[in-house]
Scaffold this active site. Structure first.
Site, PDB file in Angstrom:
ATOM      1  CE1 TYR A 141      10.728   1.130   2.151  1.00  0.00           C
ATOM      2  CE2 TYR A 141      10.780   2.447   3.697  1.00  0.00           C
ATOM      3  CZ  TYR A 141      10.162   2.403   2.655  1.00  0.00           C
ATOM      4  OH  TYR A 141       9.174   2.935   2.131  1.00  0.00           O
ATOM      5  CE  LYS A 193       7.252  -7.875 -10.024  1.00  0.00           C
ATOM      6  NZ  LYS A 193       6.173  -7.889 -11.026  1.00  0.00           N
ATOM      7  CG  ASP A 225       2.621  -7.071 -11.061  1.00  0.00           C
ATOM      8  OD1 ASP A 225       2.492  -8.005 -10.197  1.00  0.00           O
ATOM      9  OD2 ASP A 225       2.987  -7.053 -12.024  1.00  0.00           O
ATOM     10  CG  ASP A 249       5.612   2.772   1.667  1.00  0.00           C
ATOM     11  OD1 ASP A 249       4.989   3.529   2.623  1.00  0.00           O
ATOM     12  OD2 ASP A 249       6.417   3.375   0.934  1.00  0.00           O
ATOM     13  CG  ASP A 253       0.559   5.753   1.027  1.00  0.00           C
ATOM     14  OD1 ASP A 253       0.390   5.125   2.081  1.00  0.00           O
ATOM     15  OD2 ASP A 253       0.865   6.360   0.348  1.00  0.00           O
TER      16      ASP A 253
END
Ligand code: IPM
Ligand code: MG
Length: 363
Positions: A141, A193, A225, A249, A253
């Site tokens: 970000y 990851k 994932d 992030d 959600d």
């Protein structure tokens, strides 16, 4: 000294839900003589319209001097084509960076009465209660260099961002994760990851190192994932999840939708001196803005998190949480939580919650 709260309603439903939280805040202030110093200022698209910038210096200065910031939501289609630095989202990113609010706590829990509102089977989500700890001021970000450019040799455009984490940034967010787990069920899952990205491999090594100081917490690792899939298949395996800005992030959600409605979930973004910004996990929802149908509970619970983490009023936080729980168990439903027309409008929620508070007080 009196504690101070800066209220930034922002755009869309941010304004409506903040109104509900303010009604409660003012009433609690009056009842319990809290002597809170409350200021309200513009932010996001609303601020751009009024002052030409989504985040003015006045707001940054005021925020720096406040103990807690209540942030509604920012954004809307009318501002989508503005230059990058004028877009409403920049207000959020700017405040996070300016105040170094590196620790983002995003709880996901389910009120059992709302299980039917989730898209998942009741047995998968019943008693769901997990916490996502998201790193908020680093990673891709904010990493430099970043940009969109034109390659004159190949005559085509290209764009790039940098995913970077310093050791101290990983250490401090990992500590928050371990400490949160110690207060809960003592399980921490770090998400990365590490099979692809150097930054994730490094993240994992540092989190392992920090884990030596927390032998009572069981640390596991998942790839992002897989973690996304596990959150949907078997979310109850998680207690606390710690992750980077980008993965956090996305995972938050997913976690939010598990709880039936994203309109229920609060969040806290803290720095190392317990100054915090408190905001609902939902966005500005322009499609339902100004219809008086938004769910203000996430905002009200965000106020409760502010009482707990920044305003040294943990008992009041607990009381407010209990009122919200009671509100749901009494059967009140905002529009997002029910299919029938018998829902409660946004501007009626605060007074119902205060009525419930009266009942508790008179018990
Ligand atoms: C969030 C939001 C923000 C983010 C956007 C609005 C910049 O999605 O708080 O999760 O990506 O951090
Ligand atoms: Mg998000």
């Amino acid at each position: 000294m009196n504690k101070s709260i800066l209220v930034l309603p922002g755009d869309g439903i941010g304004q409506e839900v903040t109104e509900s939280a303010l009604t409660i805040l003012y009433e609690l202030d009056r009842r319990y003589n809290l002597n809170l110093d409350v200021s309200i200022m513009d932010v996001g698209g609303t601020s751009y319209e009024q002052h030409g910038s989504p985040l003015t210096d006045e707001v940054i200065n005021k925020a720096k001097k406040s103990d807690a910031i209540l942030f509604g939501a920012v954004g809307g289609p009318q501002w989508d084509n503005l230059p990058w630095n004028k877009r409403p989202e920049q207000a959020l990113l700017g405040l996070r960076k300016e105040l170094e609010l590196f620790a983002n706590l995003r709880p996901a829990f389910l009120f059992k009465e709302l299980a039917a509102a989730s898209t998942l089977k009741t047995e998968v989500i019943a008693d769901l209660d997990l916490l996502i700890v998201r790193e908020l001021t680093g990673g891709v970000y904010f990493g430099e260099p970043r940009g969109i450019e034109k390659d004159v040799v190949n005559n085509q455009g290209y764009a790039y961002n940098t995913m970077i984490y310093y050791e101290n940034e990983i250490k401090r967010i990992a500590k928050i994760g371990f400490e949160a787990a110690q207060k809960r069920n003592k399980k921490l899952c770090s998400v990365d990851k590490a099979n692809v990205l150097e930054v994730s491999k490094f993240w994992r090594e540092i989190v392992e190192e920090v884990s030596n100081d927390y032998p009572d917490v069981k640390l596991t690792h998942q790839l992002a994932d897989n973690a996304a899939m596990q959150l949907v298949i078997n979310p109850k395996q998680f207690d606390v999840i710690v992750s980077s800005n980008l993965f956090g992030d996305i995972l938050s959600d997913i976690a939010a939708t598990l709880s039936g409605s994203i309109g229920m979930l609060p969040s806290a973004s803290l720095n190392s001196s317990s100054q915090g910004m408190y905001e609902p996990c939902h966005g500005s929802a322009p499609d339902i803005a100004h219809l008086n149908v938004a769910n203000p509970i996430a905002m009200i619970l965000s106020l409760s998190m502010a009482f707990k983490y920044s305003l040294e009023l943990p008992q009041l936080a607990e009381q407010l949480d209990n009122c919200v729980r009671q509100f749901i168990s009494k059967g009140y439903r905002t529009k997002d939580l029910t299919d029938d027309d018998n829902f409660i409008y946004t501007n009626k929620v605060a007074s119902k919650i205060l009525d419930i508070l009266d009942e508790f007080e008179n018990d």
